[in-house]
Design an enzyme around this catalytic site. Structure first.
Site, mmCIF file in Angstrom:
data_model
loop_
_atom_site.group_PDB
_atom_site.id
_atom_site.type_symbol
_atom_site.label_atom_id
_atom_site.label_comp_id
_atom_site.label_asym_id
_atom_site.label_seq_id
_atom_site.Cartn_x
_atom_site.Cartn_y
_atom_site.Cartn_z
ATOM 1 N N TRP A 183 2.967 5.027 1.907
ATOM 2 C CA TRP A 183 2.249 5.038 0.493
ATOM 3 C C TRP A 183 1.067 6.014 0.338
ATOM 4 C CZ3 TRP A 183 6.020 3.442 -2.290
ATOM 5 C CH2 TRP A 183 5.928 3.667 -3.740
ATOM 6 N N ASP A 184 0.591 6.307 -0.643
ATOM 7 C CA ASP A 184 -0.487 7.122 -0.798
ATOM 8 C C ASP A 184 -1.841 6.262 -0.261
ATOM 9 O OD1 ASP A 184 -0.817 5.768 -3.322
ATOM 10 O OD2 ASP A 184 -0.966 7.660 -4.397
ATOM 11 N N TRP A 185 -1.749 5.375 0.082
ATOM 12 C CA TRP A 185 -2.950 4.715 0.466
ATOM 13 C C TRP A 185 -2.644 3.764 1.897
ATOM 14 C CZ3 TRP A 185 -0.157 0.118 0.290
ATOM 15 C CH2 TRP A 185 0.536 -0.094 -0.936
ATOM 16 N N ASN A 449 7.479 -0.663 -10.926
ATOM 17 C CA ASN A 449 6.176 0.339 -11.197
ATOM 18 C C ASN A 449 6.372 1.658 -11.361
ATOM 19 O OD1 ASN A 449 3.266 0.911 -10.768
ATOM 20 N ND2 ASN A 449 4.091 2.342 -9.211
ATOM 21 N N GLU A 450 6.471 2.270 -12.466
ATOM 22 C CA GLU A 450 6.583 3.496 -12.852
ATOM 23 C C GLU A 450 7.969 4.262 -12.751
ATOM 24 O OE1 GLU A 450 3.327 5.713 -10.792
ATOM 25 O OE2 GLU A 450 1.821 4.622 -11.881
ATOM 26 N N GLU A 536 -3.254 0.647 -15.021
ATOM 27 C CA GLU A 536 -3.609 1.044 -13.654
ATOM 28 C C GLU A 536 -4.790 2.394 -14.024
ATOM 29 O OE1 GLU A 536 -1.120 2.929 -10.649
ATOM 30 O OE2 GLU A 536 0.039 1.037 -10.852
HETATM 31 C C1 BMA Z 1 0.163 4.772 -8.923
HETATM 32 C C2 BMA Z 1 0.495 3.240 -8.286
HETATM 33 C C3 BMA Z 1 0.590 3.547 -6.820
HETATM 34 C C4 BMA Z 1 -0.394 4.467 -6.336
HETATM 35 C C5 BMA Z 1 -1.476 4.827 -7.413
HETATM 36 C C6 BMA Z 1 -2.519 5.841 -6.740
HETATM 37 O O1 BMA Z 1 1.142 5.475 -9.277
HETATM 38 O O2 BMA Z 1 1.375 2.738 -8.836
HETATM 39 O O3 BMA Z 1 1.777 3.857 -6.636
HETATM 40 O O4 BMA Z 1 -0.687 4.293 -5.277
HETATM 41 O O5 BMA Z 1 -1.146 5.385 -8.758
HETATM 42 O O6 BMA Z 1 -1.806 7.108 -6.783
#
Ligand code: BMA
Length: 895
Positions: A183-185, A449-450, A536
């Site tokens: 993932w991006d983290w 999510n998204e 978020e």
């Molecule tokens: C959103 C989250 C994650 C991601 C974060 C930071 O899209 O739902 O998927 O880690 O942003 O990019």
């Protein structure tokens, strides 16, 4: 004490298979002992086959790490069955993921979903002596890739297309923790194994209860609480069964008789509890977390208790209010209402706390959730790219009064819509909802999510070319789309259509919003959305240098080193953090040049000791700018409650970390609070004094938000502080009154009023204090986080040129039943910004009651450190490391 949902009587008729197993690879060159529940990687570490830390440096992409994923792994257990039985089934609470199971050589079944609770009938295969149970896990990365290739059309999964993540594509074709493919983290380990408890369940006198569920819900027609209890049983014969339900807390005890037949039966019974008998469960800050113990049992026609089960449940109503605004006003509401009270949701997003779930102990989860409570949060969002948490986790949320926004595990992708895939998902949803629905803390089940955003905004070209293909159910098997058969279209509903198709500035009018902006100064309020609910928003920071040191070596200690860039899975993340530092702080140019230098060239610019100091300061500065940006945004949302935005939720991204890396978290892997977490604690307090500069104005505005159930009255005192001299002068005192759950503008000052008595022409600190006359005459003092004025320009760090000579003193240490407190006083000779305290010793675990603050001369500050567990011996002032903006000036590179 946690009492978890559990079965008692049945335990005598079951065999727990957790514990020691044997593990082997496909070609049988590896034979090691294994621990269940667990992950294969951990067994290989235990056996020293992996003889390095997978979290160190770039070890996570080592060839062998990828070979582990490529292999097929078999877990094997030998056991005897000493108990009598007619019926037996293998109860697997979680297999990760593609498992084939044999018992004594007989195929028992296979699995294709990490999130399902599988039960296999083993009545025929099970013997009394020397049973051999074998579970072989196939390679999820290869299988998902094969499925994607065989699928009749391309189904995009956004995040794995990013090279910065060093991961695997096609996660959307396997029902496995989506972030385990990277993932991006987070890193990609795609672990496999028996990740949840496994046991054999046997019948008791011919009866076997396979599951128990409980639901409490408000029934307005009956004007009472409906309690529904259900159990699925297998019986060897037709019989009468008595279902007994005993509540504590003075609620009625119920007995219900049902006739069942030989084979599988579902027994369900509902009854009403009068409203006057129930004490409601409330989220924290709104009332008590009243819970009831429920003991349910089945008694057969011979009077024997043949199965029993216990729950701890609560009673509360919850509505997600999405009705249209009063006529003429655009948009819909979007907020939670619990027990008829509108709530402002304050919280953060929860991600898996470790790649290897079995290392994510209950103690660590408890500590994170307690950190939510300590930072005044009332909600966590269990984000849809991770895992459904354990029963204990939700029980803890029930007890702490933390509301849970629970997502189903789908994120940032489109998914196959063939019948097999959907049936698998349907079963997953049933398993999870049945398991968790009795928890009062879960106030929302959210689909993903998204994914709608992915679809509607066309994150991948394919969704623009042919959107309907992704919202149509088709085919009977993987890889076979229906041709001319029965099509069923899934609609993307209101408010998501409006939310994504409207102009950027209108999207906040519907539903919840995710907001990220890496281009602008994170302190500029005009870029923040005016939205009903922001589920978020976030900014990245480094982990502490103390944590980073453990996964890196000195050559990696530069903002743009290969390792810094490698472990930041958000492409361009390191540069973005440098840019935010430049936006918010005017660094001395030599330091700025060093940070931006080519990392190889940077080595010759300074000696090793300086390199270490500068990298430590870089980590600190990223954390300061993250804290300032995100708390600035959080306060904007909190103020939004009292405006036309009608904001009623702020859940920032992200609470915790899966490993030590640059990410959006406010608590780093290992549990240490970053500056952001301390700032958030102030912002989410019941009473918030919030100062800011609106777009295009040189004036400074002050709002007060009151999240108490009673109105507050008192006085707001505003002082201006000269940064150079430390001189403080009172600018104004204003009587205030803010209604319960309200937020309002109080007053504004122009720059000349604030700067009037200071020597500076553009900067001062603003200290705002609210004194509230409490009912018993108690005064409470709230301090606004001091902000530099004007906040809209970069603060010149060279203003902090006077050595503040910060002095820390341990005043006293006291031991408590499960921890200890260290009372400290901190003073300085000059005004100093962002004073940051951290312990150099690993064994000191906990957090300060306040940290990262401005210190004024002659105003010593008292701080308490809340330590966990047993107090380490002889804690000294020298164990404390103190940093401040002054260090940034002091530690300039030589050239
Ligand atoms: C959103 C989250 C994650 C991601 C974060 C930071 O899209 O739902 O998927 O880690 O942003 O990019």
């Amino acid at each position: 004490m946690l009492t978890r949902q559990g079965t008692t009587v049945a335990e005598a008729h079951s065999l727990n298979l957790d514990g020691q197993w044997k593990l082997s690879n496909q070609d049988k060159t590896i034979h090691v002992s294994a621990t269940v529940p667990g992950q294969v990687h951990l067994d290989l570490i235990q056996a020293n086959i992996i003889d390095y830390d997978p979290y160190y440096g770039t070890n996570y992409v080592k060839e062998y790490m990828r070979e582990i994923i490529d292999n097929a792994w078999t877990l094997e257990k030998a056991f005897d069955m000493d108990q009598e039985f007619t019926h037996a089934f293998l109860d697997c609470e979680g297999l990760d993921t593609l498992a084939s199971i044999t018992l004594n050589g007989t195929a028992i079944g296979s699995t294709d979903n990490q999130f399902r609770h599988y039960q296999f009938d083993i009545s025929k295969a099970l013997v009394r002596k020397s049973n051999i149970l074998r579970i072989t896990f196939d390679n999820a990365v290869r299988v998902s890739k094969g499925r994607a290739e065989a699928y009749p059309y391309y189904v995009p999964d956004m995040f794995n297309m990013s090279a910065a993540q060093h991961g695997f594509p096609n996660r959307n074709f396997v029902r496995k923790e989506q972030c385990s493919f990277s993932w991006d983290w987070g890193p990609a380990f795609a672990p496999c194994g028996i990740w949840r408890p496994i046991s054999i369940k046997l019948d008791n006198q011919g009866l076997l209860a396979k599951s128990w569920t409980l639901l409490t819900s408000w029934n307005s027609t009956l004007d009472g609480w409906e309690v529904q209890i259900r159990t699925c049983v297998t019986s060897t014969r037709d019989q009468h069964l008595q279902l007994k339900i005993n509540f504590d807390g003075g609620l009625p005890n119920i007995e219900h008789v049902a006739r069942i037949t030989a084979g599988d039966n579902t027994l369900q019974h509902s009854f009403t509890v009068d409203r006057s008998q129930v004490k409601l469960w409330w989220p924290r800050g709104y009332g008590e977390q009243n819970m009831y113990n429920v003991a349910a049992s089945l008694v057969n026609d011979k009077g024997s208790t043949v199965s029993s089960h216990s729950f701890q449940c609560g009673f509360r109503t919850c509505d997600l209010v999405q009705k249209a605004l009063a006529s003429g006003q655009p948009g819909d509401h979007f907020h939670f209402q619990v027990n008829d009270v509108d709530l402002f949701a304050k919280g953060a997003n929860w991600i898996p706390g470790h790649v290897f779930d079995s290392l994510m102990t209950m103690e660590k989860k408890r500590s994170l959730l307690q950190s939510c409570v300590d930072a005044n949060m009332n909600m966590v969002r269990i984000w849809g790219g991770g895992r459904y948490e354990t029963d204990d986790f939700y029980q803890l949320c029930d007890e702490l009064g933390i509301m849970v926004w629970q997502e189903f595990m789908f994120a940032c992708a489109l998914y196959p819509t063939d019948r097999l895939f959907l049936e698998n998902v349907q079963q997953e949803v049933k398993d999870q909802v049945n398991r968790l629905m009795y928890h009062p803390s879960i106030i929302l089940w959210s689909g993903n999510n998204e994914n709608q955003e992915f679809m509607v905004k066309g994150w991948d070209k394919a969704t623009m070319d042919n959107p309907y293909i992704f919202t149509t159910v088709h085919g009977d098997h993987h890889g076979h789309a229906a041709d001319g058969g029965h099509f069923q279209t899934i609609h993307i509903h209101h408010p998501y259509t409006e939310r994504y198709v409207l102009q950027e500035n209108e999207r906040g009018l519907y539903g919840d919003v995710h907001f990220y902006d890496y281009k602008h100064n994170g302190l500029h309020v005009e870029y923040y959305p005016k939205a009903r609910f922001v589920s978020e928003y976030g900014a990245q920071s480094m982990p502490s240098f103390i944590a980073w040191k453990k996964v890196s070596s000195s050559k990696d200690w530069h903002p743009l080193s290969k390792l810094s860039i490698h472990r930041n899975h958000h492409g361009n993340g390191q540069q973005e953090m440098l840019q935010q530092i430049d936006f918010q702080y005017e660094l001395p140019s030599s330091l700025r040049n060093y940070f931006h230098a080519d990392p190889d060239a940077s080595e010759s610019m300074v000696d090793l000791a300086t390199r270490e100091t500068l990298f430590d300061l870089f980590c600190y500065l990223t954390q300061c700018v993250q804290a300032r940006s995100i708390v600035g945004q959080t306060e904007h949302y909190l103020r939004g409650r009292g405006t036309a935005s009608r904001t009623m939720g702020a859940l920032y991204w992200q609470l915790n970390d899966i490993w030590p890396a640059p990410t959006w978290s406010s608590i780093e892997h290992g549990g240490t609070w970053k500056p952001l977490h301390y700032f958030i604690k102030h912002a989410f307090a019941d009473v918030l004094v919030s100062g800011f500069q609106p777009q295009g104005e040189s004036s400074f505005h002050i709002h007060i938000s009151n999240d108490k159930s009673v109105s507050i009255t008192g006085d707001l005192h505003v002082k201006a502080v000269d940064i150079r001299s430390g001189h403080t002068h009172l600018v104004s005192s204003t009587p205030i009154s803010v209604k319960a759950y309200g937020s309002k503008f109080i007053t504004e000052f122009d720059a000349s009023t604030l700067l009037g008595n200071t020597s500076a022409s553009t900067f001062c600190l603003v200290l705002a204090t609210v004194v509230i006359g409490g009912q018993e005459g108690i005064e409470q003092v709230y301090e606004m986080l001091p902000q530099t004025f004007p906040t809209r320009d970069a603060f010149s760090i060279e203003r902090c040129l006077t050595d503040p000579k910060i002095c820390t003193k341990i005043e006293r240490v006291e031991d408590h039943s499960n921890g200890y407190g260290i009372h400290l006083s901190i003073s300085s000779d000059a005004v100093v910004g962002m004073v940051w305290l951290e312990w150099r010793r690993d064994e000191i675990e906990g957090h300060f009651d306040d940290n990262v603050f401005w210190l004024l001369p002659e105003h010593p500050k008292s701080v308490i450190y809340h330590g966990k567990g047993k107090r380490p011996d002889s804690i000294l002032e020298s164990d404390l490391q103190v940093k401040s903006l002054y260090d940034v000036v002091r530690c300039l590179p030589a050239k």
